[in-house]
Design an enzyme around this catalytic site. Structure first.
Site, mmCIF file in Angstrom:
data_model
loop_
_atom_site.group_PDB
_atom_site.id
_atom_site.type_symbol
_atom_site.label_atom_id
_atom_site.label_comp_id
_atom_site.label_asym_id
_atom_site.label_seq_id
_atom_site.Cartn_x
_atom_site.Cartn_y
_atom_site.Cartn_z
ATOM 1 N N GLU A 126 1.889 -11.660 5.604
ATOM 2 C CA GLU A 126 0.918 -10.945 6.423
ATOM 3 C C GLU A 126 1.406 -11.095 7.856
ATOM 4 O O GLU A 126 1.238 -12.136 8.487
ATOM 5 C CB GLU A 126 -0.470 -11.555 6.257
ATOM 6 C CG GLU A 126 -1.059 -11.433 4.867
ATOM 7 C CD GLU A 126 -1.491 -10.009 4.538
ATOM 8 O OE1 GLU A 126 -1.622 -9.185 5.472
ATOM 9 O OE2 GLU A 126 -1.707 -9.717 3.360
ATOM 10 N N GLU B 88 -1.826 0.160 7.947
ATOM 11 C CA GLU B 88 -0.990 -0.884 7.362
ATOM 12 C C GLU B 88 0.144 -0.290 6.539
ATOM 13 O O GLU B 88 1.273 -0.778 6.561
ATOM 14 C CB GLU B 88 -1.848 -1.794 6.487
ATOM 15 C CG GLU B 88 -1.077 -2.926 5.839
ATOM 16 C CD GLU B 88 -1.918 -3.753 4.892
ATOM 17 O OE1 GLU B 88 -1.356 -4.686 4.276
ATOM 18 O OE2 GLU B 88 -3.122 -3.465 4.746
ATOM 19 N N HIS C 252 3.133 -6.982 4.476
ATOM 20 C CA HIS C 252 1.764 -6.543 4.736
ATOM 21 C C HIS C 252 1.361 -6.788 6.179
ATOM 22 O O HIS C 252 2.004 -7.523 6.920
ATOM 23 C CB HIS C 252 0.783 -7.296 3.829
ATOM 24 C CG HIS C 252 0.869 -6.899 2.396
ATOM 25 N ND1 HIS C 252 0.156 -5.864 1.857
ATOM 26 C CD2 HIS C 252 1.619 -7.393 1.390
ATOM 27 C CE1 HIS C 252 0.453 -5.744 0.576
ATOM 28 N NE2 HIS C 252 1.352 -6.653 0.274
ATOM 29 N N HIS D 267 0.814 -1.207 0.000
ATOM 30 C CA HIS D 267 0.000 0.000 0.000
ATOM 31 C C HIS D 267 0.856 1.270 0.000
ATOM 32 O O HIS D 267 2.046 1.223 -0.295
ATOM 33 C CB HIS D 267 -0.988 -0.014 1.165
ATOM 34 C CG HIS D 267 -1.751 -1.303 1.250
ATOM 35 N ND1 HIS D 267 -2.760 -1.643 0.382
ATOM 36 C CD2 HIS D 267 -1.613 -2.375 2.084
ATOM 37 C CE1 HIS D 267 -3.224 -2.847 0.677
ATOM 38 N NE2 HIS D 267 -2.533 -3.321 1.706
#
Length: 333
Positions: free
Chosen positions: A296, A160, A215, A123
């Site tokens: 993640e 995030e 992430h 992101h």
């Protein structure tokens, strides 16, 4: 690209941000979370090697506030000299004690001179302000996906995008100290994005040996733990990742084991199998020309995981686990 699960109230594409519904949809959280996955290039799919078919909702409401951040700025800078404070409890280990390090050369003695690593911080903090750009559809070979998404955040608002950039910078410092050349796909120097197809090309553009996309997940508040996403073989349209599937799976196993050892974070209990997931719906993996996986690092919607992920000492441990896994991969080949 993006953190694999999709946004509860705050995890969503920027065009939907203004219409988030909070209290009215609590009963629909679980179904909504499962529905969101196909919208996000890092949203987790079911724990199988087949591509997910559902779309996650962006209206999942958080259940329990997490512990407030323990310090540090959101983006921060790499500070590899911090003394990690173990957090989390790996299975079979005492609470707060990371498990023994997996077989791999000690980080401080490994020589990565001549090797190139791409780190892809998921992101971008600026994505919220660029809905038109990030919602543009891009070709990932077997489908079309959004260019990028906003990512998720903790109940206290730690995003995030800020988490992934901070951990990537810390990992860069560790790997650079071992002699590697480290390229960040974005280093807080872009207004938005880049798109998932450009993120995938970054490895080839840098002539890298390996790439990892970092992430934080946005799963159900009751779920916790981390997982690694590895590529399924995709030969469709512009995608042909046949050559990287096997080495990416080796990298995925190393990353799972080293991250678990460094942080004490348990494997995700709400998705994946023993901390591993294989997917064919992520542009960052479908289009990569170098071995690449996603991690993640934890579920930012879970109070316990959020408490760890907002702790700069734990983020240093997360960076250590990522750097050690990449070191083990590179020194074995």
């Amino acid at each position: 690209m993006t953190g694999p699960t999709s946004p509860p109230p705050r995890r969503r594409s920027a065009l939907l941000r203004a219409t988030t519904v909070v209290a009215a949809v609590v009963p629909l959280c679980a179904a909504g979370w499962l529905g969101w996955r196909a919208l996000d290039d890092s949203a987790p799919a079911a724990a199988t090697a087949t591509p997910p078919g559902a779309v996650r909702s962006a209206t999942t409401a958080p259940a329990t506030p997490e512990a407030p951040p323990t310090g540090g700025t959101p983006t921060g800078t790499a500070t590899p000299t911090e003394t990690p404070a173990p957090a989390g409890t790996p299975s079979g280990a005492p609470a707060g004690t990371p498990s023994a390090s997996p077989t791999a050369p000690p980080g401080g003695t490994a020589d990565l001179t001549g090797r190139t690593v791409v780190l892809d911080p998921g992101h971008n903090p600026g994505n919220f302000s660029h809905p038109t750009e990030i919602n543009r559809q891009v070709d990932i070979g077997n489908a079309h996906k959004e260019c990028d998404t906003t990512g998720t955040e903790t109940n206290s608002g730690y995003t995030e995008a800020d988490y992934t950039l901070d951990v990537s910078r810390r990992a860069r410092a560790l790997l650079t100290a071992r002699g590697a050349k480290v390229v960040l796909v974005q280093d807080g120097d872009r207004a938005w994005g880049p798109c998932v197809d450009e993120r995938a090309r970054a490895g080839a553009d840098a002539h890298a040996d390996v790439a990892v996309s970092v992430h934080g997940d946005g799963g159900p508040a009751s779920g916790s733990g981390f997982h690694v996403i590895m590529p399924a073989k995709v030969v469709a349209g512009k995608a042909d990742n046949s050559a990287i599937v096997e080495p990416s799976h080796r990298l995925g196993l190393l990353l799972r084991d080293h991250f678990h050892a460094a942080t004490g974070e348990p494997y995700a209990d709400y998705i994946a199998d023993q901390g591993l997931d294989t997917r064919s719906d992520l542009g960052g993996l479908n289009l990569s020309a170098v071995p690449k996986v996603f991690i993640e690092c934890g579920n930012m919607r879970n109070s316990a995981d959020a408490g760890r992920m907002t702790d700069p000492q734990w983020r240093q441990q997360a960076a250590q686990g990522i750097a050690d896994a990449l070191t083990a991969f590179l020194t074995a080949h």
